[in-house]
Write a protein that holds these residues in place. Sequence first.
Motif, PDB file in Angstrom:
ATOM      1  N   SER A 112       0.814  -1.155   0.089  1.00 17.67           N
ATOM      2  CA  SER A 112      -0.099   0.072  -0.005  1.00 17.67           C
ATOM      3  C   SER A 112       0.931   1.262   0.108  1.00 17.67           C
ATOM      4  N   GLY A 113       2.127   1.134  -0.095  1.00 18.85           N
ATOM      5  CA  GLY A 113       3.043   2.186  -0.051  1.00 18.85           C
ATOM      6  C   GLY A 113       3.399   2.894   1.069  1.00 18.85           C
ATOM      7  N   ALA A 114       3.411   2.149   2.336  1.00 16.09           N
ATOM      8  CA  ALA A 114       3.599   2.713   3.598  1.00 16.09           C
ATOM      9  C   ALA A 114       5.115   2.796   3.843  1.00 16.09           C
ATOM     10  N   HIS A 115       5.043   3.769   4.716  1.00 18.01           N
ATOM     11  CA  HIS A 115       6.756   3.828   5.061  1.00 18.01           C
ATOM     12  C   HIS A 115       7.029   2.981   6.350  1.00 18.01           C
ATOM     13  N   PHE A 116       5.871   2.827   7.218  1.00 14.50           N
ATOM     14  CA  PHE A 116       6.058   2.013   8.588  1.00 14.50           C
ATOM     15  C   PHE A 116       4.749   1.048   8.750  1.00 14.50           C
ATOM     16  N   LEU A 117       5.055   0.369   9.899  1.00 14.22           N
ATOM     17  CA  LEU A 117       3.930  -0.582  10.491  1.00 14.22           C
ATOM     18  C   LEU A 117       4.350  -0.397  11.989  1.00 14.22           C
ATOM     19  N   GLN A 118       3.572   0.144  12.803  1.00 15.18           N
ATOM     20  CA  GLN A 118       3.598   0.399  14.198  1.00 15.18           C
ATOM     21  C   GLN A 118       2.726  -0.421  14.949  1.00 15.18           C
ATOM     22  N   LEU A 119       2.952  -0.899  15.888  1.00 15.86           N
ATOM     23  CA  LEU A 119       2.223  -1.557  17.066  1.00 15.86           C
ATOM     24  C   LEU A 119       2.758  -1.255  18.600  1.00 15.86           C
ATOM     25  N   GLU A 120       1.834  -1.541  19.339  1.00 10.06           N
ATOM     26  CA  GLU A 120       2.349  -1.303  20.978  1.00 10.06           C
ATOM     27  C   GLU A 120       1.910  -2.665  21.699  1.00 10.06           C
ATOM     28  N   THR A 121       2.492  -2.817  22.798  1.00  8.11           N
ATOM     29  CA  THR A 121       1.802  -3.956  23.621  1.00  8.11           C
ATOM     30  C   THR A 121       2.288  -3.396  25.069  1.00  8.11           C
ATOM     31  N   ALA A 122       1.540  -4.174  25.865  1.00 10.07           N
ATOM     32  CA  ALA A 122       1.453  -3.911  27.337  1.00 10.07           C
ATOM     33  C   ALA A 122       3.133  -4.208  27.871  1.00 10.07           C
ATOM     34  N   VAL A 123       3.517  -3.488  28.788  1.00  3.17           N
ATOM     35  CA  VAL A 123       4.950  -3.517  29.234  1.00  3.17           C
ATOM     36  C   VAL A 123       5.132  -4.914  29.797  1.00  3.17           C
ATOM     37  N   ASP A 124       4.074  -5.553  30.437  1.00  2.00           N
ATOM     38  CA  ASP A 124       4.416  -7.144  30.984  1.00  2.00           C
ATOM     39  C   ASP A 124       4.260  -8.302  29.946  1.00  2.00           C
ATOM     40  N   ASN A 125       3.552  -7.901  28.618  1.00  2.00           N
ATOM     41  CA  ASN A 125       3.586  -8.821  27.599  1.00  2.00           C
ATOM     42  C   ASN A 125       5.013  -9.178  26.992  1.00  2.00           C
ATOM     43  N   LEU A 126       5.892  -9.909  27.784  1.00  2.00           N
ATOM     44  CA  LEU A 126       7.381 -10.296  27.383  1.00  2.00           C
ATOM     45  C   LEU A 126       7.220 -11.113  26.231  1.00  2.00           C
ATOM     46  N   THR A 127       6.138 -11.789  26.126  1.00  2.21           N
ATOM     47  CA  THR A 127       6.232 -13.136  25.073  1.00  2.21           C
ATOM     48  C   THR A 127       5.960 -12.158  23.786  1.00  2.21           C
ATOM     49  N   ALA A 128       5.006 -11.205  23.735  1.00  2.00           N
ATOM     50  CA  ALA A 128       4.965 -10.716  22.466  1.00  2.00           C
ATOM     51  C   ALA A 128       5.922  -9.648  22.057  1.00  2.00           C
ATOM     52  N   GLN A 129       6.736  -9.117  23.390  1.00  2.00           N
ATOM     53  CA  GLN A 129       7.839  -8.136  22.814  1.00  2.00           C
ATOM     54  C   GLN A 129       8.924  -9.052  22.007  1.00  2.00           C
ATOM     55  N   LYS A 130       9.375 -10.229  22.526  1.00  2.00           N
ATOM     56  CA  LYS A 130      10.178 -11.250  22.067  1.00  2.00           C
ATOM     57  C   LYS A 130      10.053 -11.517  20.570  1.00  2.00           C
ATOM     58  N   LEU A 131       8.637 -11.712  20.350  1.00  2.00           N
ATOM     59  CA  LEU A 131       8.220 -12.015  18.891  1.00  2.00           C
ATOM     60  C   LEU A 131       8.444 -10.626  17.945  1.00  2.00           C
ATOM     61  N   TYR A 132       7.981  -9.540  18.586  1.00  2.00           N
ATOM     62  CA  TYR A 132       8.045  -8.334  17.961  1.00  2.00           C
ATOM     63  C   TYR A 132       9.611  -7.899  17.478  1.00  2.00           C
TER      64      TYR A 132
END
Length: 154
Positions: A112-132
């Motif tokens: 789609s021509g985007a320059h970035f994809l952004q996300l956020e997650t809870a500070v305590d969601n360590l599993t998601a942080q590792k994946l990202y």
Amino acid sequence: MEIRQIYLHEAALVVNLFDQYRVFYKQASDLKRAQQFIEARLGNNESVIFVAFAELNGQKHPVGFTQLYPTYSSVRTIRNWILNDLFVQDAFRENGIGEALIRRAMQFSVASGAHFLQLETAVDNLTAQKLYERIGFRQKQPDTDFLVYRIPLI
């Protein structure tokens, strides 16, 4: 596993998953509210939803989803994307479905021509942080409640 974008006439495919996602974030289960929200987003072209399907007993069932919202840069005069929702049912976690959904969102964003994809997650969601972080997202700015990640696409 199959991942594909869904449209308004297919909203029912994601309603239960969206409700489970909200419950994960400590909201009360409310299927009617989930249905109305999803139908409004898709009906107004306010979001893009990708659903992951797994085969169970010879039939494909939705087991995960991601929902993207557009954001705009006036300076660059482009649209970027926020990966706002990502959910995989417990029984299907650690099978690469979450990563596959993110990578599909990245492909869509690039197309789609985007320059970035952004996300956020809870500070305590360590599993998601590792994946990202494994995928290549990097923290944009520290926050007390959420970590914001962004991955450059160009």
